[in-house]
Motif scaffolding. Structure first.
Motif, PDB file in Angstrom:
ATOM      1  N   UNK A 111      -1.697   6.581  -7.550  1.00 51.93           N
ATOM      2  CA  UNK A 111      -2.425   5.966  -8.710  1.00 51.93           C
ATOM      3  C   UNK A 111      -1.593   4.435  -9.077  1.00 51.93           C
ATOM      4  N   UNK A 112      -0.523   4.212  -8.613  1.00 46.00           N
ATOM      5  CA  UNK A 112       0.355   3.186  -8.950  1.00 46.00           C
ATOM      6  C   UNK A 112      -0.139   1.981  -7.947  1.00 46.00           C
ATOM      7  N   UNK A 113      -0.580   2.501  -6.699  1.00 48.08           N
ATOM      8  CA  UNK A 113      -0.941   1.507  -5.954  1.00 48.08           C
ATOM      9  C   UNK A 113      -2.495   1.026  -5.952  1.00 48.08           C
ATOM     10  N   UNK A 114      -3.185   2.057  -6.513  1.00 48.84           N
ATOM     11  CA  UNK A 114      -4.476   1.526  -6.944  1.00 48.84           C
ATOM     12  C   UNK A 114      -4.475   0.818  -8.163  1.00 48.84           C
ATOM     13  N   UNK A 115      -3.765   1.005  -9.188  1.00 50.61           N
ATOM     14  CA  UNK A 115      -3.470   0.394 -10.317  1.00 50.61           C
ATOM     15  C   UNK A 115      -3.124  -1.137  -9.944  1.00 50.61           C
ATOM     16  N   UNK A 116      -2.146  -1.265  -9.184  1.00 45.81           N
ATOM     17  CA  UNK A 116      -1.734  -2.634  -8.831  1.00 45.81           C
ATOM     18  C   UNK A 116      -2.751  -3.453  -8.132  1.00 45.81           C
ATOM     19  N   UNK A 117      -3.590  -2.798  -7.202  1.00 46.83           N
ATOM     20  CA  UNK A 117      -4.523  -3.632  -6.671  1.00 46.83           C
ATOM     21  C   UNK A 117      -5.737  -4.094  -7.485  1.00 46.83           C
TER      22      UNK A 117
END
Length: 230
Positions: A111-117
């Protein structure tokens, strides 16, 4: 051979040693010694990979740079999954406009990766700070693309020994604690391959966090007042 080199270059698996930064790309870090080593400052877009132990001043190191970006762009600073509580009072005292700071607490790294992108793609953010660990090349490439398209910077903070894989980032550095600040080791930078360790003096920005010379000694024994037994 040329076809192989072209393929590797297009996949961002190799860098050209003579590649130059585009004019106006970088931003001053706030530390002359670091700016000199980076030939003008930190990148103005792309992914910056920071290897550091937690709580040694790794966030404070970049605050002058983040403040400068906020003043120039008036876009959001996004903080994703920090391992410790972020001190809003400290950010405000530094000059960061808290109304332009977004804190995201995802449930896991995916989820952190998705939020960053998504933050990078939105074009609403000048910088995204993320605390992540093991990453794959394809994940970094997605963040690189999103950051460059929106003229933003993605910082990734990782612990020192989490991964030995060399990732296709714009800049990679390792931090270690020093008495007056941090020692910065540049591991990778587009356009350069010869680096030295830099001792960054953080005392001018935060003098209250430094011991004076009179207290900076090896004698840590505190004498107690004598009292006669009755």
């Amino acid at each position: 051979m040329n076809n192989i080199l072209s393929y590797l270059k297009n996949k961002h698996l190799i860098w050209q040693g003579k590649a130059l930064h585009e004019p106006g790309e970088g931003g001053l870090s706030g530390y002359p010694e670091l700016d000199a080593e980076l030939e003008g400052g930190l990148p103005g877009q792309g992914v910056i990979d920071v290897h550091s132990d937690i709580g040694i001043g790794e966030l404070r190191l970049f605050l002058p740079y983040l403040l400068n970006r906020q003043e120039q762009q008036q876009r959001l600073l996004v903080i994703i999954a920090p391992p410790l509580l972020i001190n809003g009072e400290m950010l405000a005292q530094m000059g960061i406009d808290l109304s332009l700071v977004l804190l995201i607490s995802p449930d896991d790294q995916q989820q952190a990766l998705w939020a960053a992108e998504q933050c990078l793609k939105s074009d609403c953010c000048h910088t995204v700070l993320s605390w992540l660990q093991n990453l794959e090349i394809h994940q970094i490439k997605r963040l690189q693309l999103a950051a460059k398209q929106s003229n933003a910077v993605q910082f990734i903070f990782r612990s020192q020994l989490t991964q030995g894989l060399s990732l296709p980032v714009t800049l990679a550095m390792s931090l270690s604690a020093q008495p007056k600040g941090l020692e910065v080791k540049i591991n990778k930078r587009i356009g350069s391959w010869v680096h030295r360790n830099i001792h960054v003096n953080m005392q001018p920005h935060w003098p209250a966090l430094q011991l004076t010379e009179s207290h900076n000694n090896h004698n840590n024994v505190i004498p107690f007042p004598k009292r006669h037994a009755s």
